[in-house]
Motif scaffolding. Structure first.
Motif, PDB file in Angstrom:
ATOM      1  N   ILE A  80       0.673  -1.263   0.006  1.00  0.00           N
ATOM      2  CA  ILE A  80      -0.005   0.106   0.010  1.00  0.00           C
ATOM      3  C   ILE A  80       0.841   1.212  -0.068  1.00  0.00           C
ATOM      4  N   PHE A  81       1.978   1.106   0.781  1.00  0.00           N
ATOM      5  CA  PHE A  81       2.826   2.297   0.992  1.00  0.00           C
ATOM      6  C   PHE A  81       3.473   2.797  -0.517  1.00  0.00           C
ATOM      7  N   LEU A  96       1.154   4.235  -2.893  1.00  0.00           N
ATOM      8  CA  LEU A  96       0.909   5.591  -2.421  1.00  0.00           C
ATOM      9  C   LEU A  96       2.058   6.485  -2.840  1.00  0.00           C
ATOM     10  N   GLU A  97       3.352   6.031  -2.615  1.00  0.00           N
ATOM     11  CA  GLU A  97       4.577   6.637  -3.172  1.00  0.00           C
ATOM     12  C   GLU A  97       4.536   6.992  -4.513  1.00  0.00           C
ATOM     13  N   GLU A 122       2.030   6.893  -6.757  1.00  0.00           N
ATOM     14  CA  GLU A 122       0.626   7.486  -7.383  1.00  0.00           C
ATOM     15  C   GLU A 122       0.487   8.931  -6.636  1.00  0.00           C
ATOM     16  N   ALA A 123       1.148   9.297  -5.542  1.00  0.00           N
ATOM     17  CA  ALA A 123       1.205  10.545  -4.807  1.00  0.00           C
ATOM     18  C   ALA A 123       2.475  11.456  -5.109  1.00  0.00           C
ATOM     19  N   LEU A 168       0.630  14.526  -0.338  1.00  0.00           N
ATOM     20  CA  LEU A 168       0.831  13.338   0.447  1.00  0.00           C
ATOM     21  C   LEU A 168       2.253  12.909   0.371  1.00  0.00           C
ATOM     22  N   SER A 169       3.082  13.075  -0.379  1.00  0.00           N
ATOM     23  CA  SER A 169       4.283  12.924  -0.288  1.00  0.00           C
ATOM     24  C   SER A 169       5.216  12.997   1.150  1.00  0.00           C
TER      25      SER A 169
END
Length: 89
Positions: free
Chosen positions: A28-29, A32-33, A35-36, A41-42
């Motif tokens: 998940i991280f 997120l890393e 996509e963001a 969010l970074s």
């Protein structure tokens, strides 16, 4: 709170073992890393010690990763591990 606290809490509340919980959190991280990148969010990774390293360890979206299916395949793989099987397509 560091990444190990998150893993411990999720593992305890979900009943999943530590290794599987770590893999899911890392996946998940990682998503997120990727996509963001370049968004507010970074800064999330700066606030949770160990999150960036865990994202890199379970980087499912890195070039050359065998999954090749992008975000949906990455999430299906993580969910399949939780459920003990791959979701049907």
């Amino acid at each position: 709170m560091d990444v190990q606290d998150i893993i411990n809490t999720v593992s305890q509340k979900s009943g999943l073992n530590q290794a599987l919980t770590e893999k899911i959190a890392g996946t998940i991280f990682s998503v997120l890393e990727h996509e963001a990148e370049g968004t507010t969010l970074s800064s999330f990774f700066a606030k949770i010690p160990g999150a960036d390293a865990l994202a890199k360890q379970y980087d499912v979206m890195a070039p050359g990763t065998a999954s090749g299916g992008g975000l949906l395949s990455s999430l299906e793989g993580a969910l399949g591990g939780v459920l003990g099987e791959k979701p049907a397509r």
